[in-house]
Design a protein around this motif. Structure first.
Motif, PDB file in Angstrom:
ATOM      1  N   LEU A 163      42.467  48.809  29.798  1.00 47.52           N
ATOM      2  CA  LEU A 163      41.012  48.641  29.718  1.00 47.52           C
ATOM      3  C   LEU A 163      40.387  48.592  31.114  1.00 47.52           C
ATOM      4  O   LEU A 163      39.337  49.199  31.350  1.00 47.52           O
ATOM      5  CB  LEU A 163      40.672  47.358  28.942  1.00 47.52           C
ATOM      6  CG  LEU A 163      39.190  47.002  28.877  1.00 47.52           C
ATOM      7  CD1 LEU A 163      38.391  48.079  28.147  1.00 47.52           C
ATOM      8  CD2 LEU A 163      38.988  45.648  28.187  1.00 47.52           C
ATOM      9  N   SER A 164      41.053  47.879  32.047  1.00 46.99           N
ATOM     10  CA  SER A 164      40.466  47.693  33.390  1.00 46.99           C
ATOM     11  C   SER A 164      40.314  49.020  34.135  1.00 46.99           C
ATOM     12  O   SER A 164      39.579  49.096  35.116  1.00 46.99           O
ATOM     13  CB  SER A 164      41.345  46.745  34.204  1.00 46.99           C
ATOM     14  OG  SER A 164      42.641  47.289  34.331  1.00 46.99           O
ATOM     15  N   PRO A 185      36.484  52.939  26.899  1.00 41.21           N
ATOM     16  CA  PRO A 185      37.484  52.267  26.054  1.00 41.21           C
ATOM     17  C   PRO A 185      37.329  52.624  24.593  1.00 41.21           C
ATOM     18  O   PRO A 185      36.225  52.925  24.139  1.00 41.21           O
ATOM     19  CB  PRO A 185      37.191  50.782  26.277  1.00 41.21           C
ATOM     20  CG  PRO A 185      35.802  50.720  26.767  1.00 41.21           C
ATOM     21  CD  PRO A 185      35.526  51.994  27.483  1.00 41.21           C
ATOM     22  N   ARG A 242      36.838  46.197  23.872  1.00 38.68           N
ATOM     23  CA  ARG A 242      36.155  45.158  24.671  1.00 38.68           C
ATOM     24  C   ARG A 242      36.020  43.869  23.875  1.00 38.68           C
ATOM     25  O   ARG A 242      36.159  42.775  24.417  1.00 38.68           O
ATOM     26  CB  ARG A 242      34.771  45.649  25.130  1.00 38.68           C
ATOM     27  CG  ARG A 242      34.855  46.647  26.266  1.00 38.68           C
ATOM     28  CD  ARG A 242      33.584  46.651  27.119  1.00 38.68           C
ATOM     29  NE  ARG A 242      33.750  47.524  28.272  1.00 38.68           N
ATOM     30  CZ  ARG A 242      33.288  48.759  28.355  1.00 38.68           C
ATOM     31  NH1 ARG A 242      32.595  49.271  27.345  1.00 38.68           N
ATOM     32  NH2 ARG A 242      33.494  49.492  29.420  1.00 38.68           N
ATOM     33  N   GLU A 243      35.784  43.993  22.581  1.00 37.65           N
ATOM     34  CA  GLU A 243      35.674  42.813  21.708  1.00 37.65           C
ATOM     35  C   GLU A 243      37.015  42.067  21.674  1.00 37.65           C
ATOM     36  O   GLU A 243      37.075  40.831  21.809  1.00 37.65           O
ATOM     37  CB  GLU A 243      35.297  43.286  20.297  1.00 37.65           C
ATOM     38  CG  GLU A 243      35.143  42.191  19.279  1.00 37.65           C
ATOM     39  CD  GLU A 243      35.179  42.742  17.851  1.00 37.65           C
ATOM     40  OE1 GLU A 243      35.529  41.981  16.953  1.00 37.65           O
ATOM     41  OE2 GLU A 243      34.881  43.939  17.649  1.00 37.65           O
ATOM     42  N   ALA A 254      37.595  40.351  24.987  1.00 31.77           N
ATOM     43  CA  ALA A 254      36.759  39.147  25.162  1.00 31.77           C
ATOM     44  C   ALA A 254      37.376  37.965  24.423  1.00 31.77           C
ATOM     45  O   ALA A 254      37.347  36.825  24.911  1.00 31.77           O
ATOM     46  CB  ALA A 254      35.345  39.422  24.659  1.00 31.77           C
TER      47      ALA A 254
END
Ligand SMILES: Cc1cc2nc3c(=O)[nH]c(=O)nc-3n(C[C@H](O)[C@H](O)[C@H](O)COP(=O)(O)O)c2cc1C
Length: 197
Positions: free
Chosen positions: A51-52, A57, A62-63, A66
């Motif tokens: 992801l980074s 994505p 992202r969910e 998080a």
């Protein structure tokens, strides 16, 4: 405390969901905020890059990130396939890295056989270490899951209530210690900033 349960089985007719539901209920009964992060719902594609390092994505990554970042610890429920953990779980774990840093991880293993997924446990502990997280020494192996758990996650053998208690006590003890240490670190950092200002 927030400790999500990662459900590492996406197999049709999977049994591991029963164990995930049982352990999530046990966490709730101990006043821990939790939810099941079901990899079948997230449905991540084969990982092309972390992801980074991506600005495109896949949906819901992202969910997921998080939730892992917000977690004080993680509980992973994994089936044993061919003496290991499933590829779908490794695929999901590999998308992230910093989000796991210094987080205690409890691993519950599920098998249809008699050994409760102990090979998957030892392999996944190695992976958790590589992610910079802390696999706890306690384990929760479930053998012959098809017989030992009802669909709603109720164990048919009372031994699982007892072993869940020992497993979660260890997870919560380490989580509490790590959270305190992180808080103390943040306080020290604040004081240093105040002295500088
Ligand atoms: C591809 C595959 C390989 C498996 N290999 C093993 C194994 O090595 N040892 C074992 O005890 N059970 C094995 N099983 C049975 C699983 O442990 C069983 O499916 C169990 O119900 C837990 O996983 P589930 O969430 O997929 O139901 C295997 C199942 C599959 C689908």
């Amino acid at each position: 405390m927030y400790i999500p349960v990662i459900l590492g089985s996406t197999r049709r007719g999977r049994q591991s969901g029963k164990v995930a539901r049982f352990l999530a209920a046990q966490l709730t009964a101990r006043s821990v905020q939790t939810e099941i992060l079901d990899l079948a719902d997230f449905n991540f594609p084969i990982m092309e890059e972390r992801l980074s390092k991506r600005d495109d994505p896949p949906p819901r990554l992202r969910e997921f990130a998080a939730k892992i970042a917000a977690a004080d610890a993680l509980l992973i429920v994994t089936p044993e396939y061919n003496s290991g953990y499933p590829g779908v779980l490794k695929n999901a774990l590999d998308y992230l890295y910093a989000e796991y840093k210094r987080k205690p991880v409890g691993i519950a293993t599920v098998s249809a056989g008699m050994f409760g997924g102990l090979s998957a446990l030892s392999q996944l502990r190695q992976v958790v270490l590589a992610l910079g997280a802390y696999p706890i020494p306690a384990s929760f192996p479930v053998r012959t899951v098809q017989d030992n758990f009802a669909d709603d996650g109720t164990p048919r053998d009372p031994i699982y209530e007892k072993s869940a208690d020992a497993f979660l006590r260890e997870l919560l003890w380490l989580t509490d210690a790590v959270v305190r240490q992180k808080d103390a670190g943040k306080q020290k950092e604040k004081q240093r900033e105040l002295v500088k200002a």
